[in-house]
Design a protein around this motif. Structure first.
Motif, short mmCIF file in Angstrom:
data_model
loop_
_atom_site.label_atom_id
_atom_site.label_comp_id
_atom_site.label_asym_id
_atom_site.label_seq_id
_atom_site.Cartn_x
_atom_site.Cartn_y
_atom_site.Cartn_z
N VAL A 52 0.84 -1.21 0.00
CA VAL A 52 0.00 0.00 0.00
C VAL A 52 0.87 1.25 0.00
O VAL A 52 0.63 2.19 -0.77
CB VAL A 52 -0.96 -0.01 1.21
CG1 VAL A 52 -1.62 1.34 1.42
CG2 VAL A 52 -2.01 -1.10 1.04
N ILE A 53 1.89 1.27 0.87
CA ILE A 53 2.77 2.44 0.92
C ILE A 53 3.51 2.62 -0.40
O ILE A 53 3.64 3.73 -0.90
CB ILE A 53 3.78 2.30 2.09
CG1 ILE A 53 3.05 2.45 3.43
CG2 ILE A 53 4.89 3.33 1.99
CD1 ILE A 53 3.92 2.16 4.63
N GLY A 54 3.98 1.51 -0.97
CA GLY A 54 4.72 1.60 -2.23
C GLY A 54 3.83 1.87 -3.42
O GLY A 54 4.21 2.62 -4.33
N GLY A 55 2.63 1.30 -3.44
CA GLY A 55 1.77 1.42 -4.62
C GLY A 55 0.88 2.64 -4.59
O GLY A 55 0.77 3.37 -5.58
N LEU A 56 0.24 2.92 -3.47
CA LEU A 56 -0.74 4.01 -3.42
C LEU A 56 -0.12 5.35 -3.04
O LEU A 56 -0.45 6.38 -3.63
CB LEU A 56 -1.86 3.66 -2.43
CG LEU A 56 -2.73 2.45 -2.80
CD1 LEU A 56 -3.76 2.21 -1.71
CD2 LEU A 56 -3.41 2.65 -4.13
N PHE A 57 0.74 5.34 -2.06
CA PHE A 57 1.26 6.61 -1.57
C PHE A 57 2.59 7.00 -2.19
O PHE A 57 3.09 8.10 -1.96
CB PHE A 57 1.41 6.56 -0.04
CG PHE A 57 0.11 6.31 0.68
CD1 PHE A 57 -1.00 7.11 0.44
CD2 PHE A 57 0.00 5.28 1.59
CE1 PHE A 57 -2.18 6.88 1.12
CE2 PHE A 57 -1.18 5.05 2.26
CZ PHE A 57 -2.27 5.85 2.02
N ASN A 58 3.17 6.12 -2.94
CA ASN A 58 4.45 6.38 -3.62
C ASN A 58 5.54 6.84 -2.67
O ASN A 58 6.38 7.67 -3.02
CB ASN A 58 4.27 7.39 -4.75
CG ASN A 58 3.45 6.81 -5.89
OD1 ASN A 58 3.55 5.63 -6.16
ND2 ASN A 58 2.63 7.65 -6.51
N LYS A 59 5.54 6.31 -1.45
CA LYS A 59 6.60 6.63 -0.49
C LYS A 59 7.84 5.77 -0.77
O LYS A 59 8.94 6.13 -0.40
CB LYS A 59 6.14 6.39 0.95
CG LYS A 59 4.97 7.22 1.37
CD LYS A 59 5.38 8.65 1.57
CE LYS A 59 4.18 9.46 2.07
NZ LYS A 59 4.49 10.84 2.25
N THR A 61 9.67 3.08 -3.85
CA THR A 61 9.55 2.71 -5.26
C THR A 61 8.79 1.38 -5.34
O THR A 61 8.81 0.58 -4.41
CB THR A 61 10.94 2.55 -5.91
OG1 THR A 61 11.62 1.49 -5.26
CG2 THR A 61 11.73 3.84 -5.81
N HIS A 62 8.13 1.17 -6.46
CA HIS A 62 7.34 -0.05 -6.63
C HIS A 62 8.21 -1.29 -6.53
O HIS A 62 7.81 -2.28 -5.90
CB HIS A 62 6.60 -0.03 -7.97
CG HIS A 62 5.60 1.07 -8.10
ND1 HIS A 62 4.52 1.18 -7.26
CD2 HIS A 62 5.51 2.11 -8.98
CE1 HIS A 62 3.80 2.24 -7.60
NE2 HIS A 62 4.40 2.83 -8.65
N THR A 63 9.35 -1.24 -7.13
CA THR A 63 10.22 -2.42 -7.12
C THR A 63 10.75 -2.71 -5.72
O THR A 63 10.82 -3.88 -5.31
CB THR A 63 11.41 -2.24 -8.08
OG1 THR A 63 12.11 -1.05 -7.75
CG2 THR A 63 10.94 -2.21 -9.52
N LEU A 64 11.08 -1.67 -4.96
CA LEU A 64 11.56 -1.89 -3.60
C LEU A 64 10.46 -2.49 -2.73
O LEU A 64 10.70 -3.42 -1.96
CB LEU A 64 12.08 -0.58 -2.98
CG LEU A 64 12.60 -0.70 -1.55
CD1 LEU A 64 13.81 -1.63 -1.51
CD2 LEU A 64 12.93 0.67 -0.99
N ALA A 65 9.25 -1.98 -2.86
CA ALA A 65 8.13 -2.52 -2.07
C ALA A 65 7.88 -3.98 -2.41
O ALA A 65 7.69 -4.82 -1.52
CB ALA A 65 6.87 -1.69 -2.33
N ILE A 66 7.92 -4.32 -3.69
CA ILE A 66 7.69 -5.70 -4.11
C ILE A 66 8.85 -6.60 -3.67
O ILE A 66 8.63 -7.73 -3.22
CB ILE A 66 7.47 -5.77 -5.63
CG1 ILE A 66 6.14 -5.12 -5.97
CG2 ILE A 66 7.54 -7.20 -6.14
CD1 ILE A 66 5.87 -4.98 -7.45
#
Length: 132
Positions: A52-59, A61-66
């Motif tokens: 959620v933090i990586g995808g919705l709030f862009n806090k 990067t997407h790759t780091l969150a995944i």
């Protein structure tokens, strides 16, 4: 009637022993205990939070969150394998102990059968000598 009462007592004793073993296996990791549930919920919460933090709030990067969510998923798999191995080891230990006991009892029964057979033979020989 006395035989039925004895069978009922043995059945109740068996049920108590079965419940005691079930509790022990549950403590080792054979059944889901509350400790595992807390860890599962914590990991799922962290993974969902990261996504959620990586995808919705862009806090992040997407790759780091995944990547971090995947790493936590791998930790969860390692935890599951560890708990499974603990339970399997304990169950193997129980079965090994039971096999050892059954083999001991089998040896004693074989010895008793031999002793009984020799006793029967000696009694039949005594009867033959007294008849003659």
């Amino acid at each position: 009637m006395k035989g039925e009462e004895q069978l009922r007592e043995e059945l109740q004793e068996f049920q108590r022993e079965k419940e005691r073993i079930r509790n022990i296996v549950g403590q080792v990791g054979g059944a889901g205990n509350p400790h595992d549930r807390v860890i599962n919920m914590l990991l799922i919460g962290i993974i969902v939070g990261l996504l959620v933090i990586g995808g919705l709030f862009n806090k992040l990067t997407h790759t780091l969150a995944i990547q971090v969510a995947t790493l936590l998923g791998v930790f969860k798999l390692i935890w599951m394998f560890y708990e499974s191995q603990r339970a399997n080891h304990f169950q193997f230990w129980i079965l090994n102990s039971l096999e050892f006991r059954v083999n001991e009892i089998h040896k004693k029964i074989k010895k008793m059968e031999k002793d009984l057979e020799s006793l029967k033979n000696s009694e039949s020989e005594e009867e033959e000598t007294t008849e003659a």
